[in-house]
Design a protein around this motif. Structure first.
Motif, PDB file in Angstrom:
ATOM      1  N   ALA A 240       0.839  -1.200   0.000  1.00 18.13           N
ATOM      2  CA  ALA A 240       0.000   0.000   0.000  1.00 18.13           C
ATOM      3  C   ALA A 240       0.876   1.253   0.000  1.00 18.13           C
ATOM      4  CB  ALA A 240      -0.935  -0.008   1.204  1.00 18.13           C
ATOM      5  N   GLY A 241       1.956   1.219   0.771  1.00 18.23           N
ATOM      6  CA  GLY A 241       2.878   2.347   0.781  1.00 18.23           C
ATOM      7  C   GLY A 241       3.535   2.540  -0.568  1.00 18.23           C
ATOM      8  N   ALA A 242       3.919   1.426  -1.209  1.00 24.47           N
ATOM      9  CA  ALA A 242       4.538   1.508  -2.533  1.00 24.47           C
ATOM     10  C   ALA A 242       3.577   2.113  -3.546  1.00 24.47           C
ATOM     11  CB  ALA A 242       4.989   0.124  -2.986  1.00 24.47           C
ATOM     12  N   ALA A 243       2.293   1.740  -3.458  1.00 19.79           N
ATOM     13  CA  ALA A 243       1.295   2.271  -4.384  1.00 19.79           C
ATOM     14  C   ALA A 243       1.190   3.786  -4.256  1.00 19.79           C
ATOM     15  CB  ALA A 243      -0.057   1.618  -4.127  1.00 19.79           C
ATOM     16  N   GLU A 244       1.143   4.276  -3.014  1.00 20.74           N
ATOM     17  CA  GLU A 244       1.064   5.723  -2.806  1.00 20.74           C
ATOM     18  C   GLU A 244       2.341   6.413  -3.286  1.00 20.74           C
ATOM     19  OE1 GLU A 244       0.023   8.955   0.745  1.00 20.74           O
ATOM     20  OE2 GLU A 244      -0.046   6.791   1.170  1.00 20.74           O
ATOM     21  N   MET A 245       3.464   5.772  -3.063  1.00 22.47           N
ATOM     22  CA  MET A 245       4.736   6.349  -3.496  1.00 22.47           C
ATOM     23  C   MET A 245       4.829   6.434  -5.022  1.00 22.47           C
ATOM     24  SD  MET A 245       7.402   4.572  -0.818  1.00 22.47           S
ATOM     25  CE  MET A 245       7.236   4.810   0.960  1.00 22.47           C
ATOM     26  N   ILE A 246       4.332   5.412  -5.705  1.00 21.46           N
ATOM     27  CA  ILE A 246       4.371   5.400  -7.168  1.00 21.46           C
ATOM     28  C   ILE A 246       3.542   6.550  -7.735  1.00 21.46           C
ATOM     29  CG2 ILE A 246       3.685   4.100  -9.223  1.00 21.46           C
ATOM     30  CD1 ILE A 246       4.438   1.545  -7.597  1.00 21.46           C
ATOM     31  N   LEU A 247       2.375   6.803  -7.140  1.00 19.98           N
ATOM     32  CA  LEU A 247       1.548   7.922  -7.590  1.00 19.98           C
ATOM     33  C   LEU A 247       2.222   9.259  -7.294  1.00 19.98           C
ATOM     34  CD1 LEU A 247      -2.009   6.681  -6.544  1.00 19.98           C
ATOM     35  CD2 LEU A 247      -1.039   6.801  -8.845  1.00 19.98           C
ATOM     36  N   VAL A 258       9.551  16.297 -16.348  1.00 18.93           N
ATOM     37  CA  VAL A 258      10.518  15.253 -16.681  1.00 18.93           C
ATOM     38  C   VAL A 258       9.723  13.961 -16.867  1.00 18.93           C
ATOM     39  CG1 VAL A 258      12.276  16.423 -15.296  1.00 18.93           C
ATOM     40  CG2 VAL A 258      10.979  14.526 -14.288  1.00 18.93           C
ATOM     41  N   VAL A 259      10.414  12.877 -17.181  1.00 17.45           N
ATOM     42  CA  VAL A 259       9.753  11.574 -17.216  1.00 17.45           C
ATOM     43  C   VAL A 259      10.317  10.697 -16.105  1.00 17.45           C
ATOM     44  CG1 VAL A 259       9.123  11.614 -19.650  1.00 17.45           C
ATOM     45  CG2 VAL A 259      11.368  10.757 -19.009  1.00 17.45           C
ATOM     46  N   ALA A 260       9.413  10.035 -15.405  1.00 10.60           N
ATOM     47  CA  ALA A 260       9.810   9.141 -14.313  1.00 10.60           C
ATOM     48  C   ALA A 260       9.006   7.851 -14.428  1.00 10.60           C
ATOM     49  CB  ALA A 260       9.581   9.799 -12.957  1.00 10.60           C
ATOM     50  N   THR A 261       9.689   6.742 -14.243  1.00 14.47           N
ATOM     51  CA  THR A 261       9.059   5.440 -14.466  1.00 14.47           C
ATOM     52  C   THR A 261       9.393   4.478 -13.333  1.00 14.47           C
ATOM     53  OG1 THR A 261       9.270   5.747 -16.854  1.00 14.47           O
ATOM     54  CG2 THR A 261       8.821   3.511 -16.073  1.00 14.47           C
ATOM     55  N   VAL A 262       8.367   3.819 -12.818  1.00 16.35           N
ATOM     56  CA  VAL A 262       8.558   2.673 -11.934  1.00 16.35           C
ATOM     57  C   VAL A 262       8.228   1.448 -12.767  1.00 16.35           C
ATOM     58  CG1 VAL A 262       7.792   1.480  -9.853  1.00 16.35           C
ATOM     59  CG2 VAL A 262       8.006   3.985  -9.861  1.00 16.35           C
ATOM     60  N   GLY A 263       9.256   0.740 -13.191  1.00 13.94           N
ATOM     61  CA  GLY A 263       9.061  -0.384 -14.102  1.00 13.94           C
ATOM     62  C   GLY A 263       9.084  -1.737 -13.434  1.00 13.94           C
ATOM     63  N   ILE A 275      -0.077  -9.674   4.530  1.00 11.98           N
ATOM     64  CA  ILE A 275       0.227  -8.248   4.365  1.00 11.98           C
ATOM     65  C   ILE A 275       1.713  -8.123   4.059  1.00 11.98           C
ATOM     66  CG2 ILE A 275       0.271  -6.002   5.512  1.00 11.98           C
ATOM     67  CD1 ILE A 275      -1.908  -7.265   7.425  1.00 11.98           C
ATOM     68  N   SER A 276       2.036  -7.410   3.014  1.00 11.11           N
ATOM     69  CA  SER A 276       3.429  -7.351   2.574  1.00 11.11           C
ATOM     70  C   SER A 276       4.304  -6.600   3.571  1.00 11.11           C
ATOM     71  CB  SER A 276       3.524  -6.674   1.208  1.00 11.11           C
ATOM     72  OG  SER A 276       4.867  -6.551   0.812  1.00 11.11           O
ATOM     73  N   GLY A 277       5.434  -7.202   3.868  1.00  6.57           N
ATOM     74  CA  GLY A 277       6.383  -6.561   4.777  1.00  6.57           C
ATOM     75  C   GLY A 277       7.535  -5.883   4.076  1.00  6.57           C
ATOM     76  N   ASN A 278       7.840  -6.305   2.868  1.00  6.12           N
ATOM     77  CA  ASN A 278       8.973  -5.721   2.140  1.00  6.12           C
ATOM     78  C   ASN A 278       8.654  -5.636   0.656  1.00  6.12           C
ATOM     79  OD1 ASN A 278      10.325  -7.459   4.525  1.00  6.12           O
ATOM     80  ND2 ASN A 278      11.558  -5.619   4.126  1.00  6.12           N
ATOM     81  N   VAL A 279       8.867  -4.469   0.081  1.00  7.05           N
ATOM     82  CA  VAL A 279       8.674  -4.256  -1.343  1.00  7.05           C
ATOM     83  C   VAL A 279       9.880  -3.490  -1.900  1.00  7.05           C
ATOM     84  CG1 VAL A 279       7.297  -3.057  -3.095  1.00  7.05           C
ATOM     85  CG2 VAL A 279       6.163  -4.288  -1.256  1.00  7.05           C
ATOM     86  N   THR A 280      10.303  -3.888  -3.074  1.00  5.42           N
ATOM     87  CA  THR A 280      11.364  -3.153  -3.778  1.00  5.42           C
ATOM     88  C   THR A 280      10.799  -2.675  -5.110  1.00  5.42           C
ATOM     89  OG1 THR A 280      13.114  -4.483  -2.764  1.00  5.42           O
ATOM     90  CG2 THR A 280      13.678  -3.285  -4.774  1.00  5.42           C
ATOM     91  N   ILE A 281      10.989  -1.392  -5.392  1.00  6.01           N
ATOM     92  CA  ILE A 281      10.575  -0.843  -6.684  1.00  6.01           C
ATOM     93  C   ILE A 281      11.773  -0.194  -7.363  1.00  6.01           C
ATOM     94  CG2 ILE A 281       8.198  -0.455  -5.929  1.00  6.01           C
ATOM     95  CD1 ILE A 281       8.869   2.533  -5.667  1.00  6.01           C
TER      96      ILE A 281
END
Length: 417
Positions: A240-247, A258-263, A275-281
């Motif tokens: 959930a934190g990663a989702a908010e960060m991506i937005l 500029v252009v920014a991409t989370v691929g 519930i996810s404890g660790n995510v890498t983007i």
């Protein structure tokens, strides 16, 4: 006038596509047997155009159309011969074979130039095998870093070992540098890899510069828990934190133009009931303006830290790639614009969001780029496509560019007639 030469260029693209380490798709990587076979085939085509050929100590393939003038300067035109896995036929390859078609035309007409014209097929632009891009052109530019000898491929083979197996010696790789050569400029022809030229209904475009990029691996740490037993208000959900960060990253890019991409998104647990404890983007930020890019990155870092604090998460970023923006030389751009006008093509200037060997060569000499329209902007894909007329127009523009440059050097009327 150029029909047979254009047909030859496209046929050769088809032939090179057959040299692949995978029977099902195009895949040609640095210091493989397929790399060696591609160099040998391109060298044979160069020799047909009366070019002197050699392979340098980094594995780049060269051909020289020699000027009869003593102490002549050298113009270099080229691109790369390596591919990504499951690639198309034209990314890089067209930029080697198209100028080679022009050299064949010069040779057939017995035309002399007041400068040496060299074509280079760079060995490793994509970085697919060892994870670091532009190894071939960086060696030529004299910016090779000795630590790259220890880079590993997926089979844990080092660059040094791969060079040895290829028949080269890592201890001689600095001899690939042309830093002491009398090179007056480098021009790269490349498919656009984007839809702009198609939207403008134009066959070619003049590149103003190549965007600088920074890439990061961003680790987001929360707290893993049971999907059914932890109340929503008490969760430290890394996804959930990663989702908010991506937005937030998307919004920052829009604000800074500029252009920014989370691929890439990787969840360590990746289970339906956890519930996810660790995510890498991943994060890739690019711009022609290095300051604008870096200001955006600083804002992104602040936003990510704020989101992490609000959600009870930890966030850490790790820089994995950095390349500053490269501006094309104004004089070469102007010469390419004139070459377009000579052929009744509207000069159109655009920037490149993708990296190219011209970025490395800019450390050596003035550089320029000519983009060729590709269907729907598709690249790094078997659907990559160019049409006959656009390749012909690109060849004509390149011919006019070389002729006008020769005229500046006082070449005979035979060439410029």
């Amino acid at each position: 006038m150029f029909t047979s030469y254009v047909q030859n260029v496209l046929q050769r693209c088809d032939e090179l596509a057959m040299i692949s380490q995978n029977p099902d798709y195009i895949d040609r990587r640095y210091l493989t047997n397929e790399h060696k076979l591609a160099n040998k085939l391109v060298a044979s085509w160069m020799e047909q155009a009366k070019m002197r050929t050699w392979q340098d100590e980094a594995g780049n393939q060269w051909g020289c159309y020699q000027s009869p003038y003593e102490n002549a300067e050298t113009l270099v035109i080229g691109s790369h011969l390596d591919t990504v896995p499951n690639s198309g036929k034209y990314d890089g390859i067209l930029g080697v074979l198209l100028p080679l078609g022009l050299m064949q035309w010069f040779a057939d007409k017995s035309i002399d130039l007041p400068f040496n014209l060299e074509i280079v097929g760079f060995a490793d632009e994509e970085g697919t095998r060892f994870g670091t891009t532009l190894l071939g052109s960086r060696a030529v530019a004299g910016t090779w870093l000795d630590r790259w000898a220890g880079l590993l491929d997926k089979n844990e083979v080092t660059v040094a070992a791969a060079l040895r197996e290829f028949g080269l010696n890592i201890n001689n790789i600095h001899n690939a540098s042309r830093a002491e050569s009398n090179i007056m400029g480098f021009v790269e022809v490349h498919i656009e890899q984007g839809p702009v030229l198609e939207s403008q209904h134009l066959p070619v475009g003049i590149v103003s510069g190549i965007a600088g990029a920074k890439r990061y691996k961003i680790d987001i740490e929360g707290h893993a828990g049971h999907a059914g037993t932890v109340p929503m208000a008490l969760r430290q959900d890394a996804i959930a934190g990663a989702a908010e960060m991506i937005l937030a990253i998307e919004q920052a890019a829009i604000e800074h133009e500029v252009v920014a991409t989370v691929g890439q998104i990787q969840s360590q647990t990746n289970a339906v009931n956890v519930i996810s404890g660790n995510v890498t983007i991943s994060l890739d930020v690019r711009s022609l303006d290095n300051d604008k890019r870096d200001q955006c990155i600083e804002q992104i870092k602040q936003k990510l830290a704020h989101i992490a604090q609000m959600r009870g998460l930890k966030v850490a970023e790790h820089l994995t790639h950095e390349a500053d923006a490269t501006l094309c030389h104004p004089e070469i751009m102007a010469q390419l614009e004139t070459a377009c006008e000579i052929n009744n093509i509207k000069p159109f200037v655009l920037s490149s969001g993708a990296g190219h060997d011209a970025m490395a060569m800019a450390d050596l000499c003035p550089t320029g780029m000519l983009f060729v329209r590709c269907a729907k902007g598709i690249s790094h894909n078997p659907a990559e496509s160019v049409n006959f007329e656009d390749v012909r127009d690109s060849l004509l523009v390149l011919k006019s560019y070389v002729e006008q440059l020769a005229k500046q050097y006082g070449e005979s009327s035979e060439l410029v007639a």
